[in-house]
Design an enzyme around this catalytic site. Structure first.
Site, short mmCIF file in Angstrom:
data_model
loop_
_atom_site.label_atom_id
_atom_site.label_comp_id
_atom_site.label_asym_id
_atom_site.label_seq_id
_atom_site.Cartn_x
_atom_site.Cartn_y
_atom_site.Cartn_z
N ARG B 121 66.38 -32.87 37.55
CA ARG B 121 65.24 -33.50 36.86
C ARG B 121 64.58 -34.60 37.67
O ARG B 121 63.93 -35.49 37.12
CB ARG B 121 65.65 -34.03 35.48
CG ARG B 121 66.14 -32.95 34.54
CD ARG B 121 66.09 -33.42 33.09
NE ARG B 121 66.69 -32.43 32.20
CZ ARG B 121 67.97 -32.44 31.84
NH1 ARG B 121 68.77 -33.38 32.28
NH2 ARG B 121 68.43 -31.49 31.06
N LYS B 143 50.43 -33.74 43.65
CA LYS B 143 50.40 -32.38 43.12
C LYS B 143 51.39 -31.52 43.91
O LYS B 143 51.29 -31.41 45.13
CB LYS B 143 49.00 -31.78 43.23
CG LYS B 143 48.07 -32.25 42.12
CD LYS B 143 46.65 -31.87 42.40
CE LYS B 143 46.23 -30.63 41.66
NZ LYS B 143 44.77 -30.41 41.76
N GLU B 185 38.87 -30.07 54.57
CA GLU B 185 39.18 -31.04 53.50
C GLU B 185 38.67 -32.43 53.87
O GLU B 185 38.32 -33.22 52.99
CB GLU B 185 40.69 -31.07 53.22
CG GLU B 185 41.26 -29.75 52.71
CD GLU B 185 41.07 -29.52 51.21
OE1 GLU B 185 40.44 -30.34 50.52
OE2 GLU B 185 41.57 -28.47 50.72
N LYS B 227 40.85 -40.20 48.61
CA LYS B 227 41.72 -39.47 47.69
C LYS B 227 42.53 -40.43 46.83
O LYS B 227 42.71 -40.20 45.63
CB LYS B 227 42.64 -38.52 48.46
CG LYS B 227 43.55 -37.75 47.53
CD LYS B 227 43.91 -36.37 47.99
CE LYS B 227 44.64 -35.63 46.88
NZ LYS B 227 45.11 -34.32 47.29
N GLU B 237 44.82 -35.37 36.55
CA GLU B 237 43.70 -34.44 36.60
C GLU B 237 43.13 -34.14 35.23
O GLU B 237 42.90 -32.97 34.88
CB GLU B 237 44.13 -33.13 37.30
CG GLU B 237 42.95 -32.32 37.78
CD GLU B 237 43.35 -31.22 38.75
OE1 GLU B 237 44.49 -30.76 38.70
OE2 GLU B 237 42.51 -30.85 39.58
N ARG B 241 39.52 -36.49 38.74
CA ARG B 241 40.23 -35.91 39.85
C ARG B 241 39.74 -34.50 40.20
O ARG B 241 39.89 -34.04 41.32
CB ARG B 241 41.73 -35.85 39.52
CG ARG B 241 42.57 -35.36 40.66
CD ARG B 241 44.03 -35.66 40.43
NE ARG B 241 44.82 -35.08 41.51
CZ ARG B 241 46.04 -35.43 41.81
NH1 ARG B 241 46.63 -36.37 41.13
NH2 ARG B 241 46.68 -34.87 42.81
N ASN B 245 38.32 -30.86 43.89
CA ASN B 245 38.34 -29.41 44.02
C ASN B 245 36.99 -28.83 44.45
O ASN B 245 36.75 -27.64 44.29
CB ASN B 245 38.79 -28.78 42.70
CG ASN B 245 40.26 -29.04 42.44
OD1 ASN B 245 41.07 -28.94 43.35
ND2 ASN B 245 40.59 -29.41 41.21
N HIS B 248 36.81 -25.48 45.91
CA HIS B 248 38.11 -24.84 45.67
C HIS B 248 38.05 -23.70 44.66
O HIS B 248 38.87 -22.79 44.71
CB HIS B 248 39.13 -25.88 45.20
CG HIS B 248 39.65 -26.75 46.30
ND1 HIS B 248 38.83 -27.51 47.10
CD2 HIS B 248 40.91 -26.94 46.79
CE1 HIS B 248 39.55 -28.17 47.99
NE2 HIS B 248 40.82 -27.84 47.83
N HIS B 252 39.62 -20.58 46.02
CA HIS B 252 40.81 -19.93 45.45
C HIS B 252 40.55 -18.45 45.20
O HIS B 252 41.45 -17.62 45.34
CB HIS B 252 41.24 -20.63 44.17
CG HIS B 252 41.96 -21.92 44.42
ND1 HIS B 252 42.35 -22.76 43.41
CD2 HIS B 252 42.38 -22.50 45.57
CE1 HIS B 252 42.97 -23.82 43.92
NE2 HIS B 252 42.99 -23.68 45.24
N HIS B 265 43.94 -21.92 53.68
CA HIS B 265 43.36 -22.61 52.53
C HIS B 265 42.06 -23.34 52.93
O HIS B 265 41.03 -23.22 52.26
CB HIS B 265 44.38 -23.60 51.97
CG HIS B 265 43.86 -24.43 50.84
ND1 HIS B 265 43.53 -23.92 49.61
CD2 HIS B 265 43.60 -25.77 50.77
CE1 HIS B 265 43.09 -24.89 48.82
NE2 HIS B 265 43.13 -26.02 49.50
#
Lengths: 364, 364
Positions: B121, B143, B185, B227, B237, B241, B245, B248, B252, B265
């Site tokens: 955990r 993330k 990026e 960032k 997010e 935030r 993207n 993106h 994606h 990517h």
């Protein structure tokens, strides 16, 4: 007839709602997170009993209500079953707002909670615990996890539900063995936090075993209150929260040693608490008599008070060392220093060995 | 020579340390979480280059320093590889204090971070990003995730590292294609947050492509600062935030449509930003000319500015609808409304289709 316990965790606060017929009470289902899709995650034992009733509660609230029934049993609380949940969510068009409802016992709650924690990095979930164990323990506090062949609850997250809805009526379909297992966690709260509650349990244990509604409601509420207070003070188990593991260090060794699912978790905790009580006496923290008093109550609840032999003392020690509560190989025990007050400390291996010999069946 | 960017997230705050030779600078490794065991999680490409140097830095700090080299590639960023990490940790006696060091690019960082989030955990982890992409993007913000056959980063957690250590020297062993992918990026931060930085990039893009140290240091630091500001305002997010993207949603779809790992990517994000710029123009948010200006900069960085055909417009739309940024089936786009300012909104399918036809190779 419905009572609530508020779990105060800042912006992750939520309520535990307890009542005799929660699945038939529309009011307590109001105000849940909105979404297009809700998914009831349950198992093949619980689904025929309660999935339809839960579906009826959720149908007015969500455009689509799906039911995912997993195989039943602790042996399915693993990464493979978790993947089954993810596969379902992704193939059924579940998005970041989809709400998961965990309908079942601790296994379903732990897995559904962990799936909710990870799916798209977190979707809301609601606990609908249908066993005594999950109502008084695992559905409160936000610990979610799956097992690994090398240890219980090794992979998981701290992730809080939006609400916990405890329908005491669902306990009537539980096998007596599971009621007893749940009572182990109820009894636990006495020695660690509330001497008066322990005395109340000594008076009312027969009523609880008989599922007398008023007694059950009190036991569930008081258990949740105590757990809420402990979790509220230490959400991520950096200190105080460890006292909730009274009996669990020994208990986990029993579960791991026998193979998960052979003894129920609560049964292992029952025998584990006797060992922890024995160790508390041996270390001079508690007067002789405490172990006997605790054992008497556990026996009346129908719980085992002697541990299995496993592979002997060394086998127990090995399983306890690999437990995640062990840090740098040192085993930490939750011990009692006064009825209602726990402490966390290590103990000499030789004394632990004496406890194991005194509390377990002899190795063949 | 070493600079720091502070990521302010309350009790989850941490520093990003940037320098030309961080792996050879003992001072910046002081003050990390104490533990008996540290595990360097890396891949078989990066391990021979840098694992020994990182090991040398950690050896004085931890009793045991282990190296776990995973197979290299986005295709291994899955639950099966995650299980490999858990298996290693559990068989090598790693406890709740064990510190994981992610040595590699975004794939290693995302997987190690997610493993750290879930193992018992949550154990501490440190990012040591060795690619430009991971230095300017994925190692900041918490993330973490793995891919699922049905979508990228579908299973993950928000989980912050203890520190991020960016050694700019490691970029010298990167293939040019990966430098270009990282620059995508970097370039992203201009349109969404900083018009002056975009102009600086137009002046210095050749120096960046040539890995000129002062230019690199500035670009990495400014990227992390932007960032950090965005993440600090919206850790999980829920709103702002999402502007990170930019490019993106389309990107994606490219990655999913071609199969993960066919395009890098950053390459997919490059072509995706051109599409988002085109859509911004079509919706009247930006004057005509923005897309051309952005495309020119991307081209100088060596990035593709035309998307692959995939299965045509419908295929793109399908992949975007299943993306986790879609809610209730509605696709949300990050669009630009002024250089340095982004907005998140939906768009009519017909206009999106026009954008796709204008920005992608024609379907066979």
């Amino acid at each position: 007839m419905t009572e609530s316990v508020h779990i105060d965790l800042g912006d992750r606060s939520y309520d535990v709602v307890i009542g005799p017929d929660v699945l038939a009470t529309p009011e307590v289902w109001a105000g849940l997170p909105k979404a297009a899709v809700a998914v009831i995650v349950t198992n093949t034992t619980v689904a025929p009993l309660y999935a339809e009733r839960l579906h009826a509660r959720l149908a007015p609230l969500y455009k689509t209500v799906q039911v995912l029934a997993l195989p039943d049993g602790e042996s399915y609380k693993d990464l493979a079953t978790l993947e089954t949940i993810f596969d379902h969510l992704l193939t059924q068009g579940c998005d970041r707002k989809t709400v998961l409802f965990a309908l079942g016992g601790g296994v379903i709650g732990d897995m559904t909670g962990f799936a909710a924690a990870c799916y798209m990095r977190g979707v809301p979930f609601v606990q609908v615990p249908t066993t005594l164990l999950s109502q008084v323990d695992s559905s409160v506090g936000g610990k979610t996890a799956v097992n690994h062949p090398r240890g219980k609850n090794m992979i998981g997250a701290f992730y809080q539900p939006q609400r916990v809805l405890c329908d005491l009526g669902t306990l009537r379909t539980l096998p007596p063995r599971e009621i007893a297992a749940g009572l182990a966690e109820v009894i636990k709260y006495g020695p660690i936090a509330d001497a008066a509650f322990f005395e109340w349990l000594e008076t009312h244990i027969d009523a609880l075993v008989a599922l007398e509604p008023a007694a059950l409601a009190h036991a569930v509420r008081r258990s949740c209150e105590i757990k809420a207070a402990v979790v509220g003070a230490d959400e991520r188990e950096s200190g105080l929260r460890a006292i909730l593991n009274f009996g669990h260090t020994f208990g986990h060794a029993i579960e791991a040693g026998l193979g998960f699912g052979v003894w129920l978790h609560g049964e292992a905790v029952g025998a584990g608490m006797v060992m922890a009580a024995d160790l508390s006496e041996r270390l001079g923290l508690m007067p002789v008599g405490f172990k006997a008093r605790l054992s008497a109550l556990l026996l009346r609840a129908g719980l085992p008070v002697v541990g299995p032999a496993l592979g002997g003392v060394e086998d127990y020690l090995h399983h306890m060392r690999v437990d995640k509560k062990a840090e740098g190989g040192e085993i930490r025990f939750v011990l009692i220093e006064a009825m209602g007050r726990a402490t966390v400390r290590s103990a000499p291996d030789a004394v632990v060995a004496d406890t194991l010999r005194a509390c377990c069946a002899p190795a063949a």
